[in-house]
Enzyme design. Sequence first.
Site, PDB file in Angstrom:
ATOM      1  N   ASN A   1       0.853  -1.189   0.000  1.00 49.23           N
ATOM      2  CA  ASN A   1       0.000   0.000   0.000  1.00 49.23           C
ATOM      3  C   ASN A   1       0.892   1.243   0.000  1.00 49.23           C
ATOM      4  O   ASN A   1       1.456   1.595   1.032  1.00 49.23           O
ATOM      5  CB  ASN A   1      -0.905  -0.047   1.243  1.00 49.23           C
ATOM      6  CG  ASN A   1      -1.771   1.195   1.373  1.00 49.23           C
ATOM      7  OD1 ASN A   1      -1.830   2.017   0.465  1.00 49.23           O
ATOM      8  ND2 ASN A   1      -2.441   1.328   2.507  1.00 49.23           N
ATOM      9  N   TRP A   2       0.988   1.882  -1.151  1.00 53.11           N
ATOM     10  CA  TRP A   2       1.881   3.043  -1.270  1.00 53.11           C
ATOM     11  C   TRP A   2       1.243   4.328  -0.755  1.00 53.11           C
ATOM     12  O   TRP A   2       1.853   5.401  -0.822  1.00 53.11           O
ATOM     13  CB  TRP A   2       2.324   3.227  -2.732  1.00 53.11           C
ATOM     14  CG  TRP A   2       3.161   2.102  -3.239  1.00 53.11           C
ATOM     15  CD1 TRP A   2       3.696   1.073  -2.512  1.00 53.11           C
ATOM     16  CD2 TRP A   2       3.568   1.873  -4.598  1.00 53.11           C
ATOM     17  NE1 TRP A   2       4.400   0.223  -3.328  1.00 53.11           N
ATOM     18  CE2 TRP A   2       4.344   0.692  -4.609  1.00 53.11           C
ATOM     19  CE3 TRP A   2       3.356   2.551  -5.804  1.00 53.11           C
ATOM     20  CZ2 TRP A   2       4.903   0.178  -5.778  1.00 53.11           C
ATOM     21  CZ3 TRP A   2       3.912   2.044  -6.966  1.00 53.11           C
ATOM     22  CH2 TRP A   2       4.684   0.872  -6.948  1.00 53.11           C
ATOM     23  N   LYS A   3       0.008   4.218  -0.291  1.00 53.55           N
ATOM     24  CA  LYS A   3      -0.707   5.373   0.297  1.00 53.55           C
ATOM     25  C   LYS A   3      -0.528   6.605  -0.592  1.00 53.55           C
ATOM     26  O   LYS A   3      -0.611   6.492  -1.816  1.00 53.55           O
ATOM     27  CB  LYS A   3      -0.209   5.610   1.734  1.00 53.55           C
ATOM     28  CG  LYS A   3      -0.275   4.342   2.580  1.00 53.55           C
ATOM     29  CD  LYS A   3      -0.092   4.584   4.049  1.00 53.55           C
ATOM     30  CE  LYS A   3      -0.193   3.258   4.788  1.00 53.55           C
ATOM     31  NZ  LYS A   3      -0.225   3.403   6.225  1.00 53.55           N
TER      32      LYS A   3
ATOM     33  N   HIS B   1      -9.660   0.927   5.010  1.00 50.46           N
ATOM     34  CA  HIS B   1      -8.335   1.116   5.600  1.00 50.46           C
ATOM     35  C   HIS B   1      -8.462   2.069   6.794  1.00 50.46           C
ATOM     36  O   HIS B   1      -9.279   2.993   6.786  1.00 50.46           O
ATOM     37  CB  HIS B   1      -7.356   1.690   4.566  1.00 50.46           C
ATOM     38  CG  HIS B   1      -5.956   1.724   5.079  1.00 50.46           C
ATOM     39  ND1 HIS B   1      -5.503   2.746   5.874  1.00 50.46           N
ATOM     40  CD2 HIS B   1      -4.947   0.838   4.963  1.00 50.46           C
ATOM     41  CE1 HIS B   1      -4.246   2.487   6.221  1.00 50.46           C
ATOM     42  NE2 HIS B   1      -3.885   1.333   5.682  1.00 50.46           N
TER      43      HIS B   1
ATOM     44  N   GLU C   1      -5.079  -4.703  10.850  1.00 49.05           N
ATOM     45  CA  GLU C   1      -4.118  -3.615  10.989  1.00 49.05           C
ATOM     46  C   GLU C   1      -4.474  -2.786  12.227  1.00 49.05           C
ATOM     47  O   GLU C   1      -5.308  -1.876  12.149  1.00 49.05           O
ATOM     48  CB  GLU C   1      -4.166  -2.705   9.758  1.00 49.05           C
ATOM     49  CG  GLU C   1      -3.793  -3.392   8.468  1.00 49.05           C
ATOM     50  CD  GLU C   1      -3.324  -2.391   7.417  1.00 49.05           C
ATOM     51  OE1 GLU C   1      -2.160  -2.480   7.010  1.00 49.05           O
ATOM     52  OE2 GLU C   1      -4.105  -1.505   7.035  1.00 49.05           O
TER      53      GLU C   1
ATOM     54  N   GLY D   1       2.425   2.820  10.805  1.00 47.93           N
ATOM     55  CA  GLY D   1       3.372   3.917  10.606  1.00 47.93           C
ATOM     56  C   GLY D   1       4.058   4.401  11.873  1.00 47.93           C
ATOM     57  O   GLY D   1       4.635   5.479  11.897  1.00 47.93           O
TER      58      GLY D   1
ATOM     59  N   SER E   1       3.586  -1.530  10.659  1.00 45.19           N
ATOM     60  CA  SER E   1       5.033  -1.524  10.902  1.00 45.19           C
ATOM     61  C   SER E   1       5.717  -2.848  10.560  1.00 45.19           C
ATOM     62  O   SER E   1       6.597  -3.304  11.281  1.00 45.19           O
ATOM     63  CB  SER E   1       5.326  -1.103  12.351  1.00 45.19           C
ATOM     64  OG  SER E   1       4.846   0.216  12.568  1.00 45.19           O
TER      65      SER E   1
ATOM     66  N   GLY F   1       2.851  -0.791   4.404  1.00 47.81           N
ATOM     67  CA  GLY F   1       2.823   0.622   4.019  1.00 47.81           C
ATOM     68  C   GLY F   1       4.220   1.133   3.763  1.00 47.81           C
ATOM     69  O   GLY F   1       4.822   0.880   2.715  1.00 47.81           O
ATOM     70  N   GLY F   2       4.777   1.836   4.752  1.00 48.05           N
ATOM     71  CA  GLY F   2       6.074   2.506   4.625  1.00 48.05           C
ATOM     72  C   GLY F   2       7.172   1.683   3.960  1.00 48.05           C
ATOM     73  O   GLY F   2       7.847   2.152   3.037  1.00 48.05           O
TER      74      GLY F   2
HETATM   75  P1  13P Z   1       2.963   0.772   7.778  1.00 49.18           P
HETATM   76  O1  13P Z   1       3.551  -0.497   7.182  1.00 49.18           O
HETATM   77  O2  13P Z   1       3.651   2.007   7.276  1.00 49.18           O
HETATM   78  O3  13P Z   1       2.865   0.714   9.246  1.00 49.18           O
HETATM   79  O4  13P Z   1       1.460   0.883   7.211  1.00 49.18           O
HETATM   80  C1  13P Z   1       0.623  -0.205   7.319  1.00 49.18           C
HETATM   81  C2  13P Z   1      -0.570   0.060   6.499  1.00 49.18           C
HETATM   82  O5  13P Z   1      -1.355   0.939   6.818  1.00 49.18           O
HETATM   83  C3  13P Z   1      -0.754  -0.733   5.286  1.00 49.18           C
HETATM   84  O6  13P Z   1      -2.033  -0.560   4.769  1.00 49.18           O
END
Ligand code: 13P
Length: 247
Positions: free
Chosen positions: A10-12, A95, A167, A173, A209, A230-231
């Site tokens: 997920n590149w947000k 999400h 999640e 994050g 994370s 995510g990150g």
């Molecule tokens: P992080 O991996 O940055 O904590 O984000 C998780 C997330 O929200 C994936 O959808």
Amino acid sequence: MDKKLYFFANWKMYLGAKDSTNLAKEYLNIEYPENCKVAVFPSAFAVPEIAKILKGSELELGAQNTYWADKGGYTGEISAVTYKEMGCTYALVGHAERRHIFHESNHDVRLKIEALLQLGITPVLCVGETGEERKKNQIEEVLEAQIRSAFMDLSWPEDITPIVAYEPVWAIGTGESCDAKEAERISDLISSWSEELIGQEPVILYGGSVRGENISGYLAEEHISGALVGGASAKAESWSELIGCLE
Ligand code: 13P
């Protein structure tokens, strides 16, 4: 590892269109284990270009968010129909950032799931409790309500694999990942509620994370089949490091 693994990126809103297409090209240079399904969820603007880049590869494409109506006066929204036209086979639904920043309700989530199933797109239902809810011992109550509202009285199509991402909001994050045993305890609960409601156990992903150094702890657990990242997915180095830990 015997079970089929799912690695969803997920590149947000981390990357612009150009950086997203560059990263998609870098994703293609990474060697993924055979039992591993990888899907990329870029920002909406980058989707058409990334669809071209991923064409013919094993990597799949997903939407970060979709609207439930097909067409109409919904300024700024993008329908699931459009994402399907662009080649998306998955879509994130509910999400934590949609629920908590954009105030999406369990009811909104349900409408989106119904629209996606109609189109044959696999919804990736995201659920999780906030830190406050965890402190107040409301974890099960919150998660059960999220799952019940999403799946109650829903006739799940045979050809779509149900996927739920656990999640915990406090782990997203923050660098503070959920203990693998606790994520497994919750995943077991998610599995039984879902089975009761839609007649099958979903594929469960952990998100929050996730990094190269903690991924194997989650995958060792019975009910966890992968991660929603995510990150660490938004940079080629950390993503390839994470995938490298799967061997
Ligand atoms: P992080 O991996 O940055 O904590 O984000 C998780 C997330 O929200 C994936 O959808």
